[in-house]
Design an enzyme around this catalytic site. Structure first.
Site, mmCIF file in Angstrom:
data_model
loop_
_atom_site.group_PDB
_atom_site.id
_atom_site.type_symbol
_atom_site.label_atom_id
_atom_site.label_comp_id
_atom_site.label_asym_id
_atom_site.label_seq_id
_atom_site.Cartn_x
_atom_site.Cartn_y
_atom_site.Cartn_z
ATOM 1 N N ASN A 17 0.835 -1.210 0.000
ATOM 2 C CA ASN A 17 0.000 0.000 0.000
ATOM 3 C C ASN A 17 0.869 1.259 0.000
ATOM 4 O O ASN A 17 0.525 2.254 -0.647
ATOM 5 C CB ASN A 17 -0.959 0.004 1.187
ATOM 6 C CG ASN A 17 -2.188 -0.842 0.916
ATOM 7 O OD1 ASN A 17 -3.038 -0.465 0.122
ATOM 8 N ND2 ASN A 17 -2.264 -2.009 1.547
ATOM 9 N N LYS A 68 6.855 5.263 28.082
ATOM 10 C CA LYS A 68 5.918 5.513 26.973
ATOM 11 C C LYS A 68 5.861 6.983 26.577
ATOM 12 O O LYS A 68 5.813 7.330 25.411
ATOM 13 C CB LYS A 68 4.505 5.089 27.413
ATOM 14 C CG LYS A 68 4.118 3.712 26.968
ATOM 15 C CD LYS A 68 2.640 3.545 27.213
ATOM 16 C CE LYS A 68 2.202 2.122 27.022
ATOM 17 N NZ LYS A 68 0.783 1.942 27.321
ATOM 18 N N LEU A 93 0.346 -2.036 12.612
ATOM 19 C CA LEU A 93 -0.458 -2.970 13.412
ATOM 20 C C LEU A 93 -0.769 -2.502 14.831
ATOM 21 O O LEU A 93 -1.501 -3.167 15.549
ATOM 22 C CB LEU A 93 0.250 -4.331 13.476
ATOM 23 C CG LEU A 93 0.364 -5.056 12.127
ATOM 24 C CD1 LEU A 93 1.165 -6.342 12.277
ATOM 25 C CD2 LEU A 93 -1.010 -5.346 11.537
ATOM 26 N N ASN A 110 -6.526 5.018 7.687
ATOM 27 C CA ASN A 110 -6.077 3.631 7.742
ATOM 28 C C ASN A 110 -6.778 2.869 6.633
ATOM 29 O O ASN A 110 -7.874 3.242 6.209
ATOM 30 C CB ASN A 110 -6.422 3.000 9.096
ATOM 31 C CG ASN A 110 -5.941 1.555 9.188
ATOM 32 O OD1 ASN A 110 -4.832 1.219 8.772
ATOM 33 N ND2 ASN A 110 -6.787 0.665 9.709
ATOM 34 N N HIS A 112 -8.224 -0.957 5.746
ATOM 35 C CA HIS A 112 -8.568 -2.228 6.383
ATOM 36 C C HIS A 112 -9.071 -3.187 5.301
ATOM 37 O O HIS A 112 -9.883 -2.787 4.454
ATOM 38 C CB HIS A 112 -9.654 -1.999 7.438
ATOM 39 C CG HIS A 112 -9.985 -3.235 8.215
ATOM 40 N ND1 HIS A 112 -9.186 -3.702 9.232
ATOM 41 C CD2 HIS A 112 -11.019 -4.107 8.103
ATOM 42 C CE1 HIS A 112 -9.712 -4.824 9.711
ATOM 43 N NE2 HIS A 112 -10.819 -5.086 9.051
ATOM 44 N N ASP A 153 -10.104 0.504 14.163
ATOM 45 C CA ASP A 153 -11.020 0.385 13.007
ATOM 46 C C ASP A 153 -12.375 1.054 13.228
ATOM 47 O O ASP A 153 -13.392 0.582 12.730
ATOM 48 C CB ASP A 153 -11.262 -1.110 12.672
ATOM 49 C CG ASP A 153 -9.958 -1.821 12.346
ATOM 50 O OD1 ASP A 153 -9.074 -1.199 11.745
ATOM 51 O OD2 ASP A 153 -9.833 -3.009 12.698
ATOM 52 N N GLU A 182 -7.433 -2.448 -2.513
ATOM 53 C CA GLU A 182 -6.770 -1.554 -1.551
ATOM 54 C C GLU A 182 -5.866 -0.578 -2.287
ATOM 55 O O GLU A 182 -5.884 0.633 -2.045
ATOM 56 C CB GLU A 182 -5.928 -2.362 -0.556
ATOM 57 C CG GLU A 182 -6.730 -3.204 0.409
ATOM 58 C CD GLU A 182 -5.829 -3.891 1.423
ATOM 59 O OE1 GLU A 182 -4.899 -3.259 1.938
ATOM 60 O OE2 GLU A 182 -6.057 -5.080 1.717
#
Ligand code: GRF
Length: 197
Positions: A17, A68, A93, A110, A112, A153, A182
């Site tokens: 992609n 973090k 991911l 994104n 999917h 998503d 895609e």
């Protein structure tokens, strides 16, 4: 200010992609410059694709930071230093840091490999998605480009394209059919977003 939008593409793998976005920008179908490719992993072929196209890369591994917060801060500073306008996730991911999602609200996309809202959410990636579509007995699947928010998503759908699920499909054969669309729809959806359509 340059006319083209600056885009960072986030990958974790092969980057087909990413390649379709690079091609679209070279062909003038995407009014964007891909200024940076961020990969969660080293040694993935997507990084090689970026190098070949002369695009800078950044391997983002949160474990290399003391905590973090430091990792998230560095990622955001990286976006700032490349004057990134949009972020396109392409096979990335992991969930993005909330601070990054807030900063780029409505400017992160994104792709999917199914017709969201079906077959999405945590753990639904790669072959898991196509296995679920086949197990559900769906007669069609497809690809979805959507905005990214704090939930997997979940953001607003920008563009979808359907493909048939054939009776003898395996997850691999279905994945290949979906991947083709895609590559077709991601540059279109991103261009529409950049153009405010
Ligand atoms: C694609 O199927 C995409 O929908 C999903 O991950 C895969 C990435 O493939 N999010 P590639 O790395 O772009 O080839």
């Amino acid at each position: 200010m340059s006319e083209k939008a600056n885009v960072a593409v986030f990958i974790s793998g092969g980057g087909t992609n990413l390649q379709s976005l690079i091609n679209a920008s070279h062909e003038g179908k995407l009014s964007a410059t891909i200024v940076l490719v961020v990969s969660r992993r080293e040694n993935v072929y997507g990084l090689e694709r970026a190098h070949r196209a002369g695009i800078d890369t950044f391997v983002y591994n949160p474990k290399r930071y003391p905590d973090k917060q430091a990792a998230h801060k560095d990622l955001i500073e990286m976006m700032e230093s490349y004057a990134v306008d949009y972020i396109a996730l392409a096979g990335y991911l992991n969930l993005l840091p909330e601070s990054l999602v807030r900063k780029y609200r409505n400017r992160i996309t994104n792709i999917h490999p199914a017709l969201l809202p079906k077959h999405g959410g945590k753990g639904m990636f790669g072959h898991h998605v196509h296995e679920a579509v086949i197990a559900a007995g769906d007669t069609e699947s497809g690809a979805t480009v959507h905005l990214v928010d704090e939930i997997y998503d979940n953001g607003r759908i920008l563009l979808q394209k359907k493909v048939p699920v054939l009776p003898d499909d395996t997850p691999d054969s279905l994945a290949a059919r979906v991947l083709e669309v895609e590559h077709e729809i991601y540059p279109i959806a991103l261009e529409n977003l950049i153009q405010g359509k």
